[in-house]
Motif scaffolding. Sequence first.
Motif, PDB file in Angstrom:
ATOM      1  N   THR A  85       0.820  -1.213   0.000  1.00 54.99           N
ATOM      2  CA  THR A  85       0.000   0.000   0.000  1.00 54.99           C
ATOM      3  C   THR A  85       0.852   1.260   0.000  1.00 54.99           C
ATOM      4  O   THR A  85       0.688   2.142  -0.853  1.00 54.99           O
ATOM      5  N   MET A 168       1.025  -1.928  -9.673  1.00 50.53           N
ATOM      6  CA  MET A 168      -0.098  -0.997  -9.609  1.00 50.53           C
ATOM      7  C   MET A 168       0.374   0.434  -9.848  1.00 50.53           C
ATOM      8  O   MET A 168      -0.241   1.187 -10.622  1.00 50.53           O
ATOM      9  N   LEU A 172      -1.226   2.290 -13.325  1.00 53.51           N
ATOM     10  CA  LEU A 172      -2.425   3.096 -13.095  1.00 53.51           C
ATOM     11  C   LEU A 172      -2.053   4.554 -12.840  1.00 53.51           C
ATOM     12  O   LEU A 172      -0.915   4.872 -12.505  1.00 53.51           O
ATOM     13  N   ALA A 176      -5.930   6.758  -9.146  1.00 54.31           N
ATOM     14  CA  ALA A 176      -6.480   5.402  -9.169  1.00 54.31           C
ATOM     15  C   ALA A 176      -5.672   4.482  -8.266  1.00 54.31           C
ATOM     16  O   ALA A 176      -6.228   3.615  -7.583  1.00 54.31           O
ATOM     17  N   THR A 177      -4.353   4.661  -8.248  1.00 50.91           N
ATOM     18  CA  THR A 177      -3.506   3.868  -7.362  1.00 50.91           C
ATOM     19  C   THR A 177      -3.841   4.133  -5.904  1.00 50.91           C
ATOM     20  O   THR A 177      -3.919   3.202  -5.090  1.00 50.91           O
ATOM     21  N   ALA A 180      -7.272   2.441  -5.231  1.00 53.42           N
ATOM     22  CA  ALA A 180      -7.209   0.983  -5.321  1.00 53.42           C
ATOM     23  C   ALA A 180      -6.358   0.380  -4.205  1.00 53.42           C
ATOM     24  O   ALA A 180      -6.718  -0.640  -3.625  1.00 53.42           O
ATOM     25  N   LEU A 183      -8.295   0.514  -0.970  1.00 50.64           N
ATOM     26  CA  LEU A 183      -9.411  -0.430  -1.013  1.00 50.64           C
ATOM     27  C   LEU A 183      -8.912  -1.864  -0.815  1.00 50.64           C
ATOM     28  O   LEU A 183      -9.497  -2.631  -0.037  1.00 50.64           O
ATOM     29  N   VAL A 184      -7.838  -2.214  -1.499  1.00 49.30           N
ATOM     30  CA  VAL A 184      -7.272  -3.557  -1.345  1.00 49.30           C
ATOM     31  C   VAL A 184      -6.805  -3.773   0.097  1.00 49.30           C
ATOM     32  O   VAL A 184      -7.000  -4.862   0.658  1.00 49.30           O
TER      33      VAL A 184
END
Length: 257
Positions: A85, A168, A172, A176-177, A180, A183-184
């Motif tokens: 992350t 990622m 992206l 967006a990264t 995402a 969220l992940v």
Amino acid sequence: MTTATGTYTPRPGAAPLPRMIAAQAALETRMLLRNGEQLLLTVVIPTLLLVLFSSVDIVDTGSGKAVDFLAPGILALAVMSTAFTGQAIATGFERRYGVLKRLASSPLPRWGLMAAKTASVLVTEILQVILLTAIAFALGWSPHGNPLAVLLLLVLGTAAFSGLGLLMAGTLKAEATLAAANLVFLLLLVGGGVIVPLDRFGSTGQEILGLLPISALSDGLRDVLQHGAGTPWHDLGILAVWAVAGLGAAGRFFRWE
């Protein structure tokens, strides 16, 4: 009285490669530790989760002390938060602002820059492990097992999450990264066996979720540290597959601009 004038010959050129990588790694580490959002993600959240769920009976973690179940999962979460992350978000915005493009034109080769980022991740993880281990011991944690197996799990877990994070960030857009990656993080926190045991999701769900890198890392650490098992080859195999796939895909599809 005369003064002798020396002759100095300039020797322009890049520093030795190991020194460049070490300097870049030190810079990456300082930037990460000065970032409040990154500290929240990598230090504060794992610490709060460990203390809260170990002290309050919120989730049924089975027989034994809650901290014995939670500590390995929180260590896995710490690895994910830093290697995946945090690295994905930071690298994504560096790419957006052109930092990576400029660094790629420096004497430091691109693979050297990635090596420096990896070294920074490892340094941060060492600090995380020390802090979380100390807190877990204060909460009554009683770990078992082979330290070498734990180290191997952490290294392969770092490689797996680092590859996915770089993939990622390199494919992206930065926004967006950011969305995402967070969220992940939340989804894997709930469904990755970190706090909630995988058997709570049924047999089918357990089989599917068990193939995730966070599940393999947390289960492998739990088998060794809680149950005193030997080398968890099944979990190591899952992590190795994710590491090869993630790093290979990142190396092929990463865009520097």
